[in-house]
Design an enzyme around this catalytic site. Structure first.
Site, PDB file in Angstrom:
ATOM      1  N   GLU A 172    -125.627  58.612  28.984  1.00 58.14           N
ATOM      2  CA  GLU A 172    -124.824  58.003  27.761  1.00 58.14           C
ATOM      3  C   GLU A 172    -125.879  57.365  27.552  1.00 58.14           C
ATOM      4  O   GLU A 172    -125.441  56.819  26.011  1.00 58.14           O
ATOM      5  CB  GLU A 172    -125.091  56.900  29.214  1.00 58.14           C
ATOM      6  CG  GLU A 172    -123.889  55.696  28.554  1.00 58.14           C
ATOM      7  CD  GLU A 172    -124.363  54.621  29.024  1.00 58.14           C
ATOM      8  OE1 GLU A 172    -125.004  54.183  29.406  1.00 58.14           O
ATOM      9  OE2 GLU A 172    -122.969  53.986  30.267  1.00 58.14           O
ATOM     10  N   SER A 205    -127.518  52.439  32.323  1.00 62.43           N
ATOM     11  CA  SER A 205    -126.729  53.751  33.368  1.00 62.43           C
ATOM     12  C   SER A 205    -127.769  55.146  32.579  1.00 62.43           C
ATOM     13  O   SER A 205    -127.583  54.945  31.168  1.00 62.43           O
ATOM     14  CB  SER A 205    -126.067  53.942  33.207  1.00 62.43           C
ATOM     15  OG  SER A 205    -124.894  52.505  34.667  1.00 62.43           O
ATOM     16  N   ARG A 207    -116.424  54.970  27.902  1.00 68.41           N
ATOM     17  CA  ARG A 207    -118.029  55.063  26.977  1.00 68.41           C
ATOM     18  C   ARG A 207    -117.978  56.167  25.322  1.00 68.41           C
ATOM     19  O   ARG A 207    -118.641  56.482  25.708  1.00 68.41           O
ATOM     20  CB  ARG A 207    -119.217  55.652  28.251  1.00 68.41           C
ATOM     21  CG  ARG A 207    -119.503  55.321  29.446  1.00 68.41           C
ATOM     22  CD  ARG A 207    -120.179  53.828  29.098  1.00 68.41           C
ATOM     23  NE  ARG A 207    -120.997  52.701  29.797  1.00 68.41           N
ATOM     24  CZ  ARG A 207    -120.540  51.772  30.986  1.00 68.41           C
ATOM     25  NH1 ARG A 207    -118.579  51.704  30.776  1.00 68.41           N
ATOM     26  NH2 ARG A 207    -121.187  51.422  31.268  1.00 68.41           N
TER      27      ARG A 207
HETATM   28  N1  EPU Z   1    -123.634  54.401  44.068  1.00 66.07           N
HETATM   29  C1  EPU Z   1    -124.731  54.964  45.070  1.00 66.07           C
HETATM   30  N2  EPU Z   1    -125.517  54.736  44.774  1.00 66.07           N
HETATM   31  C2  EPU Z   1    -126.060  53.931  44.411  1.00 66.07           C
HETATM   32  C3  EPU Z   1    -125.227  53.470  43.485  1.00 66.07           C
HETATM   33  C4  EPU Z   1    -123.847  53.766  43.679  1.00 66.07           C
HETATM   34  O1  EPU Z   1    -124.048  55.601  45.813  1.00 66.07           O
HETATM   35  O2  EPU Z   1    -128.014  54.309  43.799  1.00 66.07           O
HETATM   36  C5  EPU Z   1    -121.744  54.641  44.352  1.00 66.07           C
HETATM   37  C6  EPU Z   1    -121.681  53.238  45.400  1.00 66.07           C
HETATM   38  O3  EPU Z   1    -120.501  54.053  45.504  1.00 66.07           O
HETATM   39  C7  EPU Z   1    -121.234  52.317  44.239  1.00 66.07           C
HETATM   40  C8  EPU Z   1    -120.742  53.417  43.261  1.00 66.07           C
HETATM   41  O4  EPU Z   1    -121.811  54.193  43.052  1.00 66.07           O
HETATM   42  O5  EPU Z   1    -119.803  51.830  44.610  1.00 66.07           O
HETATM   43  C9  EPU Z   1    -120.537  51.772  41.800  1.00 66.07           C
HETATM   44  O6  EPU Z   1    -122.078  51.794  41.390  1.00 66.07           O
HETATM   45  P1  EPU Z   1    -121.912  50.720  40.827  1.00 66.07           P
HETATM   46  O7  EPU Z   1    -120.700  49.512  41.314  1.00 66.07           O
HETATM   47  O8  EPU Z   1    -123.109  50.552  39.928  1.00 66.07           O
HETATM   48  O9  EPU Z   1    -121.629  51.224  39.285  1.00 66.07           O
HETATM   49  P2  EPU Z   1    -121.809  53.038  38.579  1.00 66.07           P
HETATM   50  O10 EPU Z   1    -120.354  52.847  38.098  1.00 66.07           O
HETATM   51  O11 EPU Z   1    -123.201  53.407  39.309  1.00 66.07           O
HETATM   52  C10 EPU Z   1    -120.866  51.112  36.065  1.00 66.07           C
HETATM   53  C11 EPU Z   1    -121.561  51.509  35.055  1.00 66.07           C
HETATM   54  C12 EPU Z   1    -122.706  50.154  34.639  1.00 66.07           C
HETATM   55  C13 EPU Z   1    -121.535  48.706  35.383  1.00 66.07           C
HETATM   56  C14 EPU Z   1    -120.902  49.148  36.698  1.00 66.07           C
HETATM   57  C15 EPU Z   1    -120.357  48.266  37.192  1.00 66.07           C
HETATM   58  C16 EPU Z   1    -121.553  53.792  34.016  1.00 66.07           C
HETATM   59  C17 EPU Z   1    -122.474  55.031  33.007  1.00 66.07           C
HETATM   60  N3  EPU Z   1    -122.088  52.526  34.157  1.00 66.07           N
HETATM   61  O12 EPU Z   1    -121.943  52.002  37.215  1.00 66.07           O
HETATM   62  O13 EPU Z   1    -122.461  49.774  33.326  1.00 66.07           O
HETATM   63  O14 EPU Z   1    -122.402  48.612  35.218  1.00 66.07           O
HETATM   64  O15 EPU Z   1    -120.210  50.564  36.914  1.00 66.07           O
HETATM   65  O16 EPU Z   1    -119.142  47.997  36.773  1.00 66.07           O
HETATM   66  O17 EPU Z   1    -120.061  53.986  33.965  1.00 66.07           O
HETATM   67  C18 EPU Z   1    -124.780  51.161  31.622  1.00 66.07           C
HETATM   68  O18 EPU Z   1    -123.600  51.468  31.294  1.00 66.07           O
HETATM   69  O19 EPU Z   1    -125.652  50.978  30.846  1.00 66.07           O
HETATM   70  C19 EPU Z   1    -124.203  50.115  33.444  1.00 66.07           C
HETATM   71  C20 EPU Z   1    -125.284  49.567  33.782  1.00 66.07           C
END
Ligand code: EPU
Length: 335
Positions: A331, A235, A163
Protein backbone atom coordinates in the site's frame (compact mmCIF):
# COMPACT_ATOMS: atom_id res chain seq x y z
CA UNK A 1 11.77 28.89 1.09
CA UNK A 2 13.60 26.40 -1.09
CA UNK A 3 16.09 24.09 0.60
CA UNK A 4 18.88 22.19 -1.12
CA UNK A 5 19.83 18.63 -0.06
CA UNK A 6 17.01 18.43 2.47
CA UNK A 7 17.27 15.56 4.97
CA UNK A 8 13.96 13.64 4.93
CA UNK A 9 14.29 11.50 8.06
CA UNK A 10 11.78 13.64 9.95
CA UNK A 11 9.55 13.95 6.88
CA UNK A 12 8.64 10.27 6.57
CA UNK A 13 6.96 8.30 9.33
CA UNK A 14 9.17 5.27 8.68
CA UNK A 15 12.02 7.56 9.77
CA UNK A 16 14.24 6.42 6.88
CA UNK A 17 17.28 8.50 6.03
CA UNK A 18 17.22 10.02 2.55
CA UNK A 19 17.85 13.40 0.96
CA UNK A 20 15.86 15.42 -1.55
CA UNK A 21 17.93 17.44 -4.04
CA UNK A 22 15.44 20.33 -3.63
CA UNK A 23 12.59 20.82 -1.14
CA UNK A 24 9.88 23.46 -0.87
CA UNK A 25 6.76 23.97 1.21
CA UNK A 26 4.63 26.47 -0.76
CA UNK A 27 1.67 27.94 1.14
CA UNK A 28 -0.65 28.85 -1.72
CA UNK A 29 -1.49 28.10 -5.34
CA UNK A 30 0.49 31.07 -6.68
CA UNK A 31 3.64 29.96 -4.84
CA UNK A 32 3.23 26.42 -6.17
CA UNK A 33 2.96 27.72 -9.73
CA UNK A 34 5.96 30.01 -9.45
CA UNK A 35 7.95 27.07 -8.09
CA UNK A 36 6.92 24.92 -11.04
CA UNK A 37 7.94 27.58 -13.55
CA UNK A 38 11.30 28.28 -11.85
CA UNK A 39 13.96 27.52 -14.47
CA UNK A 40 16.19 25.83 -11.88
CA UNK A 41 13.77 22.91 -11.81
CA UNK A 42 13.03 22.62 -15.55
CA UNK A 43 12.87 18.97 -16.60
CA UNK A 44 13.42 17.74 -13.05
CA UNK A 45 11.43 14.94 -11.50
CA UNK A 46 8.79 16.26 -9.09
CA UNK A 47 7.48 14.41 -6.07
CA UNK A 48 4.52 15.69 -4.06
CA UNK A 49 4.27 14.65 -0.44
CA UNK A 50 2.01 15.27 2.51
CA UNK A 51 3.35 14.20 5.88
CA UNK A 52 5.21 11.21 4.42
CA UNK A 53 3.06 8.66 6.24
CA UNK A 54 2.71 6.36 3.26
CA UNK A 55 6.14 6.70 1.67
CA UNK A 56 9.18 4.46 1.62
CA UNK A 57 12.39 6.15 0.52
CA UNK A 58 14.61 3.46 -1.00
CA UNK A 59 17.23 6.06 -2.02
CA UNK A 60 17.85 9.79 -2.21
CA UNK A 61 15.37 11.71 -4.34
CA UNK A 62 17.21 13.57 -7.09
CA UNK A 63 14.48 16.08 -7.94
CA UNK A 64 12.13 18.67 -6.45
CA UNK A 65 10.07 17.54 -3.46
CA UNK A 66 7.00 19.71 -2.90
CA UNK A 67 4.98 19.67 0.28
CA UNK A 68 1.89 21.85 -0.29
CA UNK A 69 1.17 23.81 2.87
CA UNK A 70 -2.28 25.25 2.14
CA UNK A 71 -4.08 25.25 5.48
CA UNK A 72 -7.35 27.18 5.09
CA UNK A 73 -10.78 25.68 5.75
CA UNK A 74 -13.84 27.52 4.37
CA UNK A 75 -17.52 26.77 4.41
CA UNK A 76 -18.51 27.04 0.75
CA UNK A 77 -22.16 26.07 1.05
CA UNK A 78 -24.83 24.90 3.40
CA UNK A 79 -28.37 23.57 3.29
CA UNK A 80 -30.79 22.10 5.79
CA UNK A 81 -28.90 18.81 6.10
CA UNK A 82 -25.36 19.38 4.93
CA UNK A 83 -22.38 21.66 5.08
CA UNK A 84 -19.75 21.94 2.37
CA UNK A 85 -16.16 22.49 3.46
CA UNK A 86 -13.22 23.37 1.21
CA UNK A 87 -10.05 22.28 2.97
CA UNK A 88 -6.44 23.01 2.02
CA UNK A 89 -4.20 20.08 1.07
CA UNK A 90 -1.68 20.82 3.82
CA UNK A 91 -4.07 20.45 6.77
CA UNK A 92 -3.23 17.53 9.01
CA UNK A 93 -5.98 14.96 8.38
CA UNK A 94 -6.83 14.37 12.03
CA UNK A 95 -6.98 18.13 12.70
CA UNK A 96 -9.61 18.26 9.96
CA UNK A 97 -11.56 15.35 11.52
CA UNK A 98 -11.45 17.06 14.95
CA UNK A 99 -12.66 20.32 13.36
CA UNK A 100 -15.72 18.53 11.92
CA UNK A 101 -16.48 16.54 15.08
CA UNK A 102 -16.20 19.69 17.25
CA UNK A 103 -18.92 21.32 15.12
CA UNK A 104 -21.20 18.27 15.14
CA UNK A 105 -20.68 17.59 11.42
CA UNK A 106 -20.63 13.89 10.61
CA UNK A 107 -18.99 11.78 7.92
CA UNK A 108 -15.28 11.60 8.72
CA UNK A 109 -15.30 10.60 12.42
CA UNK A 110 -14.53 6.93 11.62
CA UNK A 111 -11.34 8.16 9.96
CA UNK A 112 -10.04 9.65 13.23
CA UNK A 113 -6.34 9.42 14.04
CA UNK A 114 -5.25 8.41 10.53
CA UNK A 115 -1.87 10.01 9.85
CA UNK A 116 -1.43 12.18 6.78
CA UNK A 117 -2.78 15.35 5.20
CA UNK A 118 -6.06 16.37 3.60
CA UNK A 119 -4.40 16.51 0.16
CA UNK A 120 -3.27 12.89 0.37
CA UNK A 121 -6.63 11.58 1.58
CA UNK A 122 -8.29 11.14 -1.84
CA UNK A 123 -5.17 9.70 -3.50
CA UNK A 124 -5.43 6.33 -1.81
CA UNK A 125 -9.03 6.88 -0.66
CA UNK A 126 -8.11 6.47 3.01
CA UNK A 127 -10.47 4.15 4.80
CA UNK A 128 -11.03 2.58 8.20
CA UNK A 129 -13.77 1.11 10.39
CA UNK A 130 -16.39 0.94 7.65
CA UNK A 131 -15.79 4.44 6.20
CA UNK A 132 -13.83 5.80 3.28
CA UNK A 133 -12.98 9.39 2.44
CA UNK A 134 -14.88 8.83 -0.85
CA UNK A 135 -18.09 8.84 1.21
CA UNK A 136 -17.76 12.59 1.86
CA UNK A 137 -15.64 13.99 -1.01
CA UNK A 138 -17.47 16.36 -3.38
CA UNK A 139 -14.58 17.44 -5.59
CA UNK A 140 -10.79 17.62 -5.69
CA UNK A 141 -8.84 20.62 -7.01
CA UNK A 142 -5.37 20.23 -8.43
CA UNK A 143 -2.68 21.85 -10.53
CA UNK A 144 -1.62 19.94 -13.64
CA UNK A 145 2.14 19.45 -13.39
CA UNK A 146 2.65 19.71 -17.17
CA UNK A 147 0.54 22.75 -17.99
CA UNK A 148 0.47 24.46 -14.55
CA UNK A 149 -3.31 24.92 -15.01
CA UNK A 150 -5.99 24.57 -12.31
CA UNK A 151 -8.58 21.79 -12.45
CA UNK A 152 -11.40 20.50 -10.32
CA UNK A 153 -12.82 17.01 -10.70
CA UNK A 154 -15.96 15.60 -9.16
CA UNK A 155 -16.13 12.63 -6.83
CA UNK A 156 -17.29 10.39 -9.73
CA UNK A 157 -14.37 11.50 -11.87
CA UNK A 158 -12.02 10.53 -9.01
CA UNK A 159 -13.03 6.89 -9.65
CA UNK A 160 -12.58 5.87 -6.05
CA UNK A 161 -12.09 2.22 -5.14
CA UNK A 162 -10.55 0.36 -2.21
CA UNK A 163 -7.30 2.27 -1.58
CA UNK A 164 -7.56 3.48 -5.16
CA UNK A 165 -8.40 6.56 -7.25
CA UNK A 166 -7.55 8.22 -10.56
CA UNK A 167 -4.59 9.84 -8.71
CA UNK A 168 -2.96 6.39 -8.48
CA UNK A 169 -3.77 5.64 -12.12
CA UNK A 170 -4.10 8.02 -15.11
CA UNK A 171 -3.15 11.07 -13.02
CA UNK A 172 -0.33 9.36 -11.11
CA UNK A 173 2.57 11.82 -10.62
CA UNK A 174 0.79 14.37 -12.84
CA UNK A 175 -0.90 16.62 -10.28
CA UNK A 176 -0.52 18.61 -7.11
CA UNK A 177 -3.74 18.44 -5.12
CA UNK A 178 -4.48 21.86 -3.61
CA UNK A 179 -7.97 21.63 -2.05
CA UNK A 180 -10.56 18.97 -1.29
CA UNK A 181 -14.24 19.84 -0.82
CA UNK A 182 -16.24 17.64 1.54
CA UNK A 183 -19.96 17.32 2.28
CA UNK A 184 -20.61 16.69 5.99
CA UNK A 185 -23.92 15.90 7.58
CA UNK A 186 -25.58 18.14 10.18
CA UNK A 187 -27.52 15.08 11.35
CA UNK A 188 -24.80 12.45 11.65
CA UNK A 189 -25.68 8.79 11.41
CA UNK A 190 -23.31 6.87 13.64
CA UNK A 191 -21.61 3.89 11.98
CA UNK A 192 -20.39 1.56 14.70
CA UNK A 193 -20.85 -1.71 12.86
CA UNK A 194 -17.14 -2.59 12.57
CA UNK A 195 -16.65 -5.20 15.26
CA UNK A 196 -13.75 -3.47 17.07
CA UNK A 197 -15.75 -0.23 17.24
CA UNK A 198 -18.95 -1.96 18.38
CA UNK A 199 -17.01 -3.69 21.19
CA UNK A 200 -15.30 -0.46 22.25
CA UNK A 201 -18.66 1.35 22.38
CA UNK A 202 -20.63 -1.49 24.00
CA UNK A 203 -20.98 0.40 27.31
CA UNK A 204 -22.02 3.70 25.69
CA UNK A 205 -25.71 4.47 25.22
CA UNK A 206 -26.56 6.35 22.00
CA UNK A 207 -22.97 7.14 21.04
CA UNK A 208 -22.31 10.48 19.35
CA UNK A 209 -19.50 11.76 17.14
CA UNK A 210 -17.15 12.35 20.09
CA UNK A 211 -17.73 8.81 21.40
CA UNK A 212 -16.95 7.27 18.01
CA UNK A 213 -13.88 9.44 17.61
CA UNK A 214 -12.62 8.54 21.09
CA UNK A 215 -13.30 4.81 20.57
CA UNK A 216 -11.36 4.79 17.31
CA UNK A 217 -8.45 6.77 18.73
CA UNK A 218 -8.28 4.31 21.63
CA UNK A 219 -8.35 1.27 19.32
CA UNK A 220 -5.70 2.71 17.02
CA UNK A 221 -3.44 3.75 19.91
CA UNK A 222 -3.66 0.24 21.31
CA UNK A 223 -3.06 -1.63 18.05
CA UNK A 224 -0.87 0.59 15.93
CA UNK A 225 2.61 1.81 16.79
CA UNK A 226 3.16 5.57 17.20
CA UNK A 227 5.56 6.69 14.43
CA UNK A 228 7.11 9.15 16.92
CA UNK A 229 8.28 6.11 18.90
CA UNK A 230 8.84 3.51 16.21
CA UNK A 231 9.02 4.09 12.46
CA UNK A 232 6.08 2.74 10.48
CA UNK A 233 3.74 3.64 7.62
CA UNK A 234 0.52 2.08 8.92
CA UNK A 235 -0.67 -0.85 6.81
CA UNK A 236 2.23 -1.82 4.58
CA UNK A 237 0.12 -3.98 2.25
CA UNK A 238 -3.41 -3.67 0.88
CA UNK A 239 -5.89 -6.35 1.86
CA UNK A 240 -6.19 -8.65 -1.18
CA UNK A 241 -9.55 -8.73 -2.94
CA UNK A 242 -10.21 -12.25 -4.22
CA UNK A 243 -13.16 -14.08 -5.83
CA UNK A 244 -15.76 -14.85 -3.16
CA UNK A 245 -15.57 -18.64 -3.67
CA UNK A 246 -11.81 -18.60 -2.93
CA UNK A 247 -12.38 -16.56 0.25
CA UNK A 248 -15.17 -18.88 1.41
CA UNK A 249 -13.21 -22.06 0.82
CA UNK A 250 -10.23 -20.55 2.69
CA UNK A 251 -12.57 -19.65 5.53
CA UNK A 252 -14.01 -23.17 5.59
CA UNK A 253 -10.50 -24.54 6.05
CA UNK A 254 -9.63 -21.83 8.62
CA UNK A 255 -12.54 -20.93 10.88
CA UNK A 256 -10.52 -18.12 12.56
CA UNK A 257 -10.40 -16.19 9.27
CA UNK A 258 -12.75 -13.18 9.08
CA UNK A 259 -13.57 -12.04 5.55
CA UNK A 260 -14.88 -8.62 4.57
CA UNK A 261 -17.26 -7.44 1.83
CA UNK A 262 -15.94 -6.17 -1.50
CA UNK A 263 -17.67 -5.31 -4.81
CA UNK A 264 -19.97 -8.06 -6.09
CA UNK A 265 -18.54 -11.53 -6.44
CA UNK A 266 -15.42 -10.63 -4.45
CA UNK A 267 -14.29 -10.62 -0.81
CA UNK A 268 -11.49 -8.90 1.04
CA UNK A 269 -9.15 -11.09 3.03
CA UNK A 270 -7.14 -9.48 5.86
CA UNK A 271 -3.52 -9.45 4.73
CA UNK A 272 -2.67 -9.30 8.46
CA UNK A 273 -4.15 -12.78 8.90
CA UNK A 274 -2.22 -14.18 5.91
CA UNK A 275 1.03 -12.67 7.22
CA UNK A 276 0.39 -13.93 10.74
CA UNK A 277 -0.28 -17.46 9.41
CA UNK A 278 3.12 -17.33 7.71
CA UNK A 279 4.75 -16.78 11.11
CA UNK A 280 5.96 -13.18 10.72
CA UNK A 281 3.92 -11.42 13.42
CA UNK A 282 6.14 -9.82 16.07
CA UNK A 283 9.38 -10.98 14.40
CA UNK A 284 12.41 -8.76 13.99
CA UNK A 285 14.96 -9.08 11.16
CA UNK A 286 17.95 -6.78 11.70
CA UNK A 287 16.63 -3.23 11.88
CA UNK A 288 13.15 -4.00 10.53
CA UNK A 289 10.27 -6.18 11.62
CA UNK A 290 6.57 -6.96 11.83
CA UNK A 291 4.60 -5.30 14.61
CA UNK A 292 3.50 -7.63 17.43
CA UNK A 293 -0.06 -6.20 17.63
CA UNK A 294 -0.85 -5.84 13.93
CA UNK A 295 0.85 -8.06 11.36
CA UNK A 296 0.02 -5.65 8.52
CA UNK A 297 2.35 -3.02 9.94
CA UNK A 298 6.05 -3.27 9.14
CA UNK A 299 8.28 -1.34 11.51
CA UNK A 300 11.63 0.35 11.01
CA UNK A 301 13.93 0.47 14.02
CA UNK A 302 16.73 3.03 14.38
CA UNK A 303 19.23 2.60 11.55
CA UNK A 304 16.82 0.77 9.21
CA UNK A 305 17.23 1.26 5.48
CA UNK A 306 14.61 1.26 2.75
CA UNK A 307 16.36 -1.74 1.21
CA UNK A 308 15.95 -3.81 4.40
CA UNK A 309 12.23 -3.02 4.43
CA UNK A 310 11.81 -3.88 0.76
CA UNK A 311 13.61 -7.20 1.34
CA UNK A 312 11.33 -8.03 4.28
CA UNK A 313 8.24 -7.02 2.28
CA UNK A 314 9.35 -9.27 -0.59
CA UNK A 315 9.92 -12.27 1.62
CA UNK A 316 6.51 -11.77 3.26
CA UNK A 317 4.87 -11.45 -0.16
CA UNK A 318 6.60 -14.64 -1.38
CA UNK A 319 5.71 -16.63 1.76
CA UNK A 320 2.05 -15.59 1.51
CA UNK A 321 1.98 -16.59 -2.15
CA UNK A 322 3.69 -19.95 -1.50
CA UNK A 323 1.28 -20.82 1.30
CA UNK A 324 -2.03 -19.39 0.00
CA UNK A 325 -1.49 -18.66 -3.74
CA UNK A 326 -2.69 -15.11 -3.00
CA UNK A 327 -0.77 -12.01 -4.15
CA UNK A 328 -0.46 -9.15 -1.68
CA UNK A 329 0.53 -5.71 -2.94
CA UNK A 330 2.21 -2.89 -0.99
CA UNK A 331 0.00 0.00 0.00
CA UNK A 332 2.97 2.29 0.65
CA UNK A 333 4.54 4.19 -2.22
CA UNK A 334 8.13 3.20 -2.85
CA UNK A 335 10.32 6.07 -4.07
N1 EPU B 1 -5.87 -9.79 11.91
C1 EPU B 1 -4.99 -10.82 12.10
N2 EPU B 1 -3.76 -10.55 12.63
C2 EPU B 1 -3.39 -9.30 12.98
C3 EPU B 1 -4.29 -8.24 12.82
C4 EPU B 1 -5.53 -8.50 12.25
O1 EPU B 1 -5.30 -11.97 11.79
O2 EPU B 1 -2.24 -9.14 13.44
C5 EPU B 1 -7.18 -10.06 11.29
C6 EPU B 1 -8.31 -10.14 12.31
O3 EPU B 1 -9.15 -11.20 11.89
C7 EPU B 1 -9.06 -8.85 12.14
C8 EPU B 1 -8.82 -8.53 10.68
O4 EPU B 1 -7.51 -9.03 10.41
O5 EPU B 1 -10.42 -9.00 12.39
C9 EPU B 1 -8.89 -7.07 10.36
O6 EPU B 1 -7.95 -6.37 11.20
P1 EPU B 1 -8.07 -4.80 11.43
O7 EPU B 1 -9.43 -4.47 11.90
O8 EPU B 1 -6.92 -4.37 12.27
O9 EPU B 1 -7.97 -4.22 9.97
P2 EPU B 1 -6.95 -4.46 8.75
O10 EPU B 1 -7.71 -5.10 7.64
O11 EPU B 1 -5.71 -5.15 9.19
C10 EPU B 1 -7.62 -2.20 7.64
C11 EPU B 1 -6.93 -0.98 7.09
C12 EPU B 1 -6.44 -0.12 8.24
C13 EPU B 1 -7.62 0.28 9.10
C14 EPU B 1 -8.31 -0.98 9.61
C15 EPU B 1 -9.57 -0.69 10.39
C16 EPU B 1 -6.03 -1.67 4.95
C17 EPU B 1 -4.80 -1.96 4.16
N3 EPU B 1 -5.83 -1.36 6.25
O12 EPU B 1 -6.62 -2.96 8.34
O13 EPU B 1 -5.87 1.05 7.69
O14 EPU B 1 -7.22 1.08 10.19
O15 EPU B 1 -8.69 -1.81 8.48
O16 EPU B 1 -10.60 -0.37 9.55
O17 EPU B 1 -7.13 -1.73 4.41
C18 EPU B 1 -3.78 1.98 6.96
O18 EPU B 1 -4.27 1.99 5.82
O19 EPU B 1 -2.61 2.39 7.19
C19 EPU B 1 -4.57 1.44 8.05
C20 EPU B 1 -4.08 1.31 9.28
Amino acid sequence: MITENKELKKLNTLGLKAKARWYAQPADVTSIKSLLSDTRFKGMQILVTGSGSNLLYSKDFNGLLIRPDITSITVTGEDENSVYLRAGAGINWDTFVAYCVDRGWGGVENLSHIPGCVGASPVQNIGAYGSEVADTVVCVEFIDLETYTDHSISKDECRFGYRDSIFKRELKSKTIITYVTFCLSKFPVINANYSDVATELSGVKNPGLYDVRKAIIDIRKRKLPDPEVIGNAGSFFKNPVVPENIAISLQNENPTLKIFPAPSGFSKIPAAWLIEQCGYKGKRFGNVGVHPNQALVLVAYEGATGEELINLANSIKNSVFDKFKIEIEPEVNIV
